[in-house]
Design an enzyme around this catalytic site. Sequence first.
Site, mmCIF file in Angstrom:
data_model
loop_
_atom_site.group_PDB
_atom_site.id
_atom_site.type_symbol
_atom_site.label_atom_id
_atom_site.label_comp_id
_atom_site.label_asym_id
_atom_site.label_seq_id
_atom_site.Cartn_x
_atom_site.Cartn_y
_atom_site.Cartn_z
ATOM 1 N N HIS A 164 0.874 -1.188 0.000
ATOM 2 C CA HIS A 164 0.000 0.000 0.000
ATOM 3 C C HIS A 164 0.904 1.230 0.000
ATOM 4 O O HIS A 164 1.962 1.212 0.645
ATOM 5 C CB HIS A 164 -0.834 0.077 1.297
ATOM 6 C CG HIS A 164 -2.159 -0.613 1.256
ATOM 7 N ND1 HIS A 164 -2.708 -1.198 2.381
ATOM 8 C CD2 HIS A 164 -3.080 -0.785 0.259
ATOM 9 C CE1 HIS A 164 -3.898 -1.704 2.075
ATOM 10 N NE2 HIS A 164 -4.138 -1.482 0.795
ATOM 11 N N CYS A 258 -2.483 2.949 9.049
ATOM 12 C CA CYS A 258 -3.539 2.015 8.616
ATOM 13 C C CYS A 258 -4.741 2.074 9.547
ATOM 14 O O CYS A 258 -5.872 1.808 9.133
ATOM 15 C CB CYS A 258 -3.014 0.576 8.623
ATOM 16 S SG CYS A 258 -1.601 0.298 7.585
HETATM 17 N N1 ARG Z 1 -4.300 -7.053 6.559
HETATM 18 C C1 ARG Z 1 -4.622 -5.825 5.890
HETATM 19 C C2 ARG Z 1 -4.548 -6.017 4.398
HETATM 20 O O1 ARG Z 1 -3.658 -6.683 3.949
HETATM 21 C C3 ARG Z 1 -3.719 -4.733 6.331
HETATM 22 C C4 ARG Z 1 -4.086 -3.397 5.787
HETATM 23 C C5 ARG Z 1 -3.129 -2.341 6.209
HETATM 24 N N2 ARG Z 1 -3.639 -1.047 5.949
HETATM 25 C C6 ARG Z 1 -2.986 -0.060 5.348
HETATM 26 N N3 ARG Z 1 -3.541 1.099 5.267
HETATM 27 N N4 ARG Z 1 -1.794 -0.259 4.810
HETATM 28 O O2 ARG Z 1 -5.378 -5.535 3.661
#
Ligand code: ARG
Length: 265
Positions: A164, A258
Site C-alpha cells: 500500500h 492504517c
Molecule cells: N491485513 C490488511 C490487508 O492486507 C492490512 C491493511 C493495512 N492497511 C494499510 N492502510 N496499509 O489488507
Amino acid sequence: MCPPKHFTVEYAINPWMDTTVPVDAALAVKQWDLLRTTLVDLGHTVHLLDPVAGLPDMVYAANGAFSVDGRVYGARFRHPQRAAEADAHRAFYEKTLGQDNWHLVRPEHVNEGEGDFAYLPRAYGGLILAGHGFRTEPAAHAEAQEVLGRPVVSLRLVDPAFYHLDTALAALDDHNVTYYPEAFSPSSQRVLRQLFPEAVIADRADAEAFGLNLVSDGRHVILNTEATAMADKVRAAGYAPVHVELTELKRGGGSVKCAVAELRP
Ligand code: ARG
C-alpha cells in the site's frame, strides 16, 4: 478508527500476515486504545466505526474511503475477505457524520482508500498521491481525480512488502512527504524527486519497521515504537515524534496510519 474487537490473522493477503502465529487479542485492543488516546490528548477528535464480526481487518480503517473537501471516494477492496468493509464505511459517513456534509461516491474501480491515496492540501494547490501495483487499480486514480477534482499523481509500487502507498510514503504536513524510494519504480522515484525535493528520505529498515506508516498533524508525527531511526529523521526535519507501541497490528501488515482514516470535511 475501528476497535480491533474481532482482529485476528486468519487469512494472509500480504507478506506480513502469518496465520500460524497467534495474535494477542487483548494486547491488540490495549495498544490500539493507546493510539486513540494519544490522538485525543494531542487535541484531535476521534470518531469510532463499529467493528463487525467476521471482518478481522476492519481495524485498518484507513482502507475504507478517501475524503477530500467533503467529497468521499468510497473503497472497493481487492480481496473478497475485506469486501464488506466498504459498506460499513459508507454507512458511517451517511449515518454517523451526516449525509448533508459529505458527498459520497461509490467507486467503479478497485481501490483501498487511504491505504493507496494521500493528500497534500498545500502542495501545488492541493495534490493527491496515489499508489498502484498491488491493490488499487490505476483506473481508480483517474476515477478519484474525477470524483475529487484534484490532480492525482500515479506512483507505481514494486515491492510486495510495501503493498500500500501508506507503507512507503507519508505526508509530514500540508506540503511535504517522507518516503522509501526503492518501494517505487525508477520512474515513480523520479516523479517524487521532482515534486518533493525537500522530502525526508527513509531507508529499508525504516519501512520494515513501519516507520512510514505514520500520522502527522504537521507538528506531531505519531509512529510506532519500533521505528526509532525514523523518529530521529523526522525530529531532525523539525517535527516532534510521538511513539505508540503497535506490535499486534503489525502482524496484520499495518501500523499507525492504517488504523486511522483521516476525515477531510
Ligand atoms: N491485513 C490488511 C490487508 O492486507 C492490512 C491493511 C493495512 N492497511 C494499510 N492502510 N496499509 O489488507
